[in-house]
Design a protein around this motif. Structure first.
Motif, PDB file in Angstrom:
ATOM      1  N   ASN A 116      40.751  29.071  34.518  1.00 32.63           N
ATOM      2  CA  ASN A 116      41.499  29.475  35.804  1.00 32.63           C
ATOM      3  C   ASN A 116      41.014  30.340  36.563  1.00 32.63           C
ATOM      4  O   ASN A 116      41.065  30.492  37.798  1.00 32.63           O
ATOM      5  N   MET A 117      40.429  31.421  35.853  1.00 32.53           N
ATOM      6  CA  MET A 117      39.801  32.452  36.566  1.00 32.53           C
ATOM      7  C   MET A 117      38.403  31.906  37.351  1.00 32.53           C
ATOM      8  O   MET A 117      38.308  32.354  38.534  1.00 32.53           O
ATOM      9  N   HIS A 118      37.869  31.227  36.898  1.00 33.97           N
ATOM     10  CA  HIS A 118      36.467  30.344  37.606  1.00 33.97           C
ATOM     11  C   HIS A 118      37.071  29.703  38.659  1.00 33.97           C
ATOM     12  O   HIS A 118      36.723  29.908  40.020  1.00 33.97           O
ATOM     13  N   VAL A 119      38.279  28.697  38.565  1.00 33.04           N
ATOM     14  CA  VAL A 119      38.774  27.873  39.529  1.00 33.04           C
ATOM     15  C   VAL A 119      39.161  28.908  40.793  1.00 33.04           C
ATOM     16  O   VAL A 119      38.902  28.457  42.029  1.00 33.04           O
ATOM     17  N   CYS A 120      39.731  29.900  40.520  1.00 30.58           N
ATOM     18  CA  CYS A 120      40.283  31.001  41.557  1.00 30.58           C
ATOM     19  C   CYS A 120      39.193  31.689  42.169  1.00 30.58           C
ATOM     20  O   CYS A 120      39.576  32.369  42.938  1.00 30.58           O
ATOM     21  N   ASN A 121      38.069  31.789  41.512  1.00 32.73           N
ATOM     22  CA  ASN A 121      36.820  32.559  42.473  1.00 32.73           C
ATOM     23  C   ASN A 121      37.145  34.110  42.178  1.00 32.73           C
ATOM     24  O   ASN A 121      36.891  34.735  43.217  1.00 32.73           O
ATOM     25  N   LEU A 122      37.663  34.592  41.198  1.00 35.56           N
ATOM     26  CA  LEU A 122      37.987  36.001  40.926  1.00 35.56           C
ATOM     27  C   LEU A 122      36.931  36.700  40.228  1.00 35.56           C
ATOM     28  O   LEU A 122      36.761  36.662  39.075  1.00 35.56           O
ATOM     29  N   LEU A 123      35.752  37.011  40.937  1.00 34.81           N
ATOM     30  CA  LEU A 123      34.591  37.577  40.655  1.00 34.81           C
ATOM     31  C   LEU A 123      34.928  39.152  39.960  1.00 34.81           C
ATOM     32  O   LEU A 123      34.014  39.460  39.088  1.00 34.81           O
ATOM     33  N   SER A 124      35.893  39.710  40.143  1.00 35.20           N
ATOM     34  CA  SER A 124      36.158  40.873  39.517  1.00 35.20           C
ATOM     35  C   SER A 124      36.742  40.786  38.208  1.00 35.20           C
ATOM     36  O   SER A 124      37.046  42.130  37.804  1.00 35.20           O
ATOM     37  N   VAL A 125      36.737  39.589  37.884  1.00 28.28           N
ATOM     38  CA  VAL A 125      37.769  39.693  36.113  1.00 28.28           C
ATOM     39  C   VAL A 125      36.563  39.252  35.230  1.00 28.28           C
ATOM     40  O   VAL A 125      35.871  38.471  35.458  1.00 28.28           O
ATOM     41  N   GLY A 126      36.637  40.321  34.297  1.00 28.25           N
ATOM     42  CA  GLY A 126      35.877  39.869  33.137  1.00 28.25           C
ATOM     43  C   GLY A 126      36.835  39.511  31.882  1.00 28.25           C
ATOM     44  O   GLY A 126      37.842  39.878  32.036  1.00 28.25           O
ATOM     45  N   THR A 127      36.390  38.871  30.926  1.00 27.78           N
ATOM     46  CA  THR A 127      37.347  38.266  29.998  1.00 27.78           C
ATOM     47  C   THR A 127      36.701  38.656  28.480  1.00 27.78           C
ATOM     48  O   THR A 127      35.475  38.609  28.267  1.00 27.78           O
ATOM     49  N   CYS A 128      37.603  38.626  27.534  1.00 32.82           N
ATOM     50  CA  CYS A 128      37.241  38.951  26.109  1.00 32.82           C
ATOM     51  C   CYS A 128      38.215  38.478  25.178  1.00 32.82           C
ATOM     52  O   CYS A 128      39.241  38.029  25.803  1.00 32.82           O
ATOM     53  N   THR A 129      37.809  38.373  24.080  1.00 40.74           N
ATOM     54  CA  THR A 129      38.859  37.995  22.917  1.00 40.74           C
ATOM     55  C   THR A 129      38.770  38.909  21.815  1.00 40.74           C
ATOM     56  O   THR A 129      37.936  38.732  20.994  1.00 40.74           O
TER      57      THR A 129
END
Length: 443
Positions: A131-144
């Motif tokens: 979802n973050m990739h489709v939304c083009n949100l470069l300011s988001v990092g992800t972790c689990t």
């Protein structure tokens, strides 16, 4: 119980957010209208719209496919608005998937900010990242990580969003059995987990920092009683929230200054939102040592697992990214690093906030091969600001765009191997060229 009346739109349709700049908003709305959708502004945010007419599922619209809108329950939009992070700031979202609030937070902090979206469930992590990739949100990092064990420095975050697992009583209209499934003692493990998450979130919060706690349940044990726990046990201060227009509110004893959405009368989910501030006097009472890694897997730094071939490579200079479908001058502050053949963007604030050995992933820009970047097909935010006649195809009809997405190729006069695709004044992404014929493969 006290009820507060506010003006609620007569429509009971779904809501969505625009994911674009203010200048692009009229063009996104035009694309929706060209496909027959009608909508109206939501009264609580200029970014939000209420659907009035849906000729086909909104998720199948071109605007949704290209990440220009995000479908979201209107109540779920409130926690980021209550946290209200400043432009350019950094926010931690502890329980993030599918990314509704993560994405909204990223819009609010803007391209110069940083949002770390943590999703404890590995099965749901892929949804968050997609979802973050489709939304083009470069300011988001992800972790689990388990939210109560996030390996971050105590007192390091100015803003935290915590929307923990809950009983979901507020979704009863969509899930009629939810109150039957979560009753009595069955709710107690959720209450205990919420308190563990609140305690750790309080420890990560900087003095003077703000924390939003929200749920989609109407259960007081998960709402008002957790607010009392946060105040009495964690030393957090409750900050009164001003009710947002367009909702009907309830208030239970102990919930003063918090927001409880009357879901049925608001044409939305039942929802609860509370805002806290960490005073300087509470630092010692909630501080915890930095959690240590307990898994045997190698750490990941901004990309895939660090292994024999996936260790971070060199930092790519921005000029190495330039091409007909990528203008590197549009990148915000940060670094572009190679992980294998993947180029990923690491926001500037990530280096300050995240421990060096923490496992996390930055936004995908594309593959770097043959000395050049092959941008991800959906990477539209780095397309040149105006279509160039020699490297871009501009379509005017939604039907032509739909045909291209269905697998048909289009004849063009363009040369080279790739081109930028536009719909009127909206950049959409990168497509392939072969002898002038354009094909689209968006993954």
């Amino acid at each position: 119980m006290e009820t507060t009346e506010n003006s609620v739109p007569a429509s009971s349709g779904r809501s969505f957010r625009l994911l674009c700049s203010p200048e692009e908003a009229p063009h996104v709305e035009a694309l929706l209208q060209a496909q027959g959708y009608r909508f109206e502004p939501e009264p609580f945010s200029p970014l939000c719209r209420r659907l009035l007419h849906e000729p086909r599922p909104l998720g199948a619209s071109l605007a949704a496919f290209f990440g220009y809108i995000y479908i979201q329950d209107r109540s779920s939009m409130l926690p980021p608005l209550a946290l209200a992070p400043a432009a350019g700031s950094s926010v931690l979202d502890i329980c993030a998937s599918p990314g509704s609030k993560t994405g909204f937070l990223a819009q609010l902090v803007g391209k110069n900010g940083f949002v770390l979206g943590n999703e404890p469930s590995r099965a749901r992590l892929a949804t968050l990242r997609a979802n973050m990739h489709v939304c083009n949100l470069l300011s988001v990092g992800t972790c689990t990580c388990e939210g109560q064990k996030l390996p971050l420095r105590p007192g390091s975050w100015e803003a935290i969003q915590l929307d923990p697992p809950c009983s979901g009583w507020g979704t009863v209209e969509k899930h009629p059995r939810v109150m039957e499934l979560w009753q009595g003692e069955k709710v107690q493990p959720l209450v205990g987990l919420q308190r563990l998450l609140l305690r750790h979130a309080a420890s990560l919060l900087a003095p003077g920092g703000r924390l939003v706690y929200s749920t989609c349940t109407t259960n007081a044990a998960e709402n008002e009683e957790q607010v009392r726990f946060a105040e009495e046990e964690l030393g957090l201060e409750r900050l009164p929230l001003t009710p947002f227009p367009g909702f009907v509110w309830e208030e239970l004893p102990g919930g003063e200054g918090t927001l409880r959405v009357d879901g049925r009368r608001s044409a939305a989910q039942g929802f609860y939102v509370a805002l806290f501030r960490k005073p300087y006097s509470a630092v010692e009472s909630v501080a915890e040592p930095l959690p240590t890694r307990t898994d045997a897997r190698p750490p990941r730094r901004g990309g895939k697992s660090v292994g024999r071939r996936e260790q971070p490579g060199q930092e790519l200079p921005r000029e190495a990214l330039a091409g007909p479908c990528c203008d590197p001058s549009l990148l915000p502050p940060g670094r572009v690093m190679l992980y294998g053949d993947q180029a990923r963007f690491l926001p500037e604030d990530a280096a300050r906030l995240l421990p060096p050995d923490m496992a996390w992933q930055g936004a995908l820009l594309g593959k770097f091969a043959g000395g050049r970047l092959h941008p991800a097909p959906r990477l539209r935010v780095l397309l040149p600001r105006r279509p160039d006649a020699g490297t871009a195809l501009v379509l005017d009809s939604p039907d032509d765009l739909t045909a291209l997405l269905s697998g048909q190729s289009l004849r063009t006069e363009l040369e080279g191997r790739e081109a930028a695709l536009w719909w009127r004044d909206l950049p959409l992404g990168r497509v392939s060229l072969k002898q002038g014929r354009m094909t689209a493969t968006f993954s």
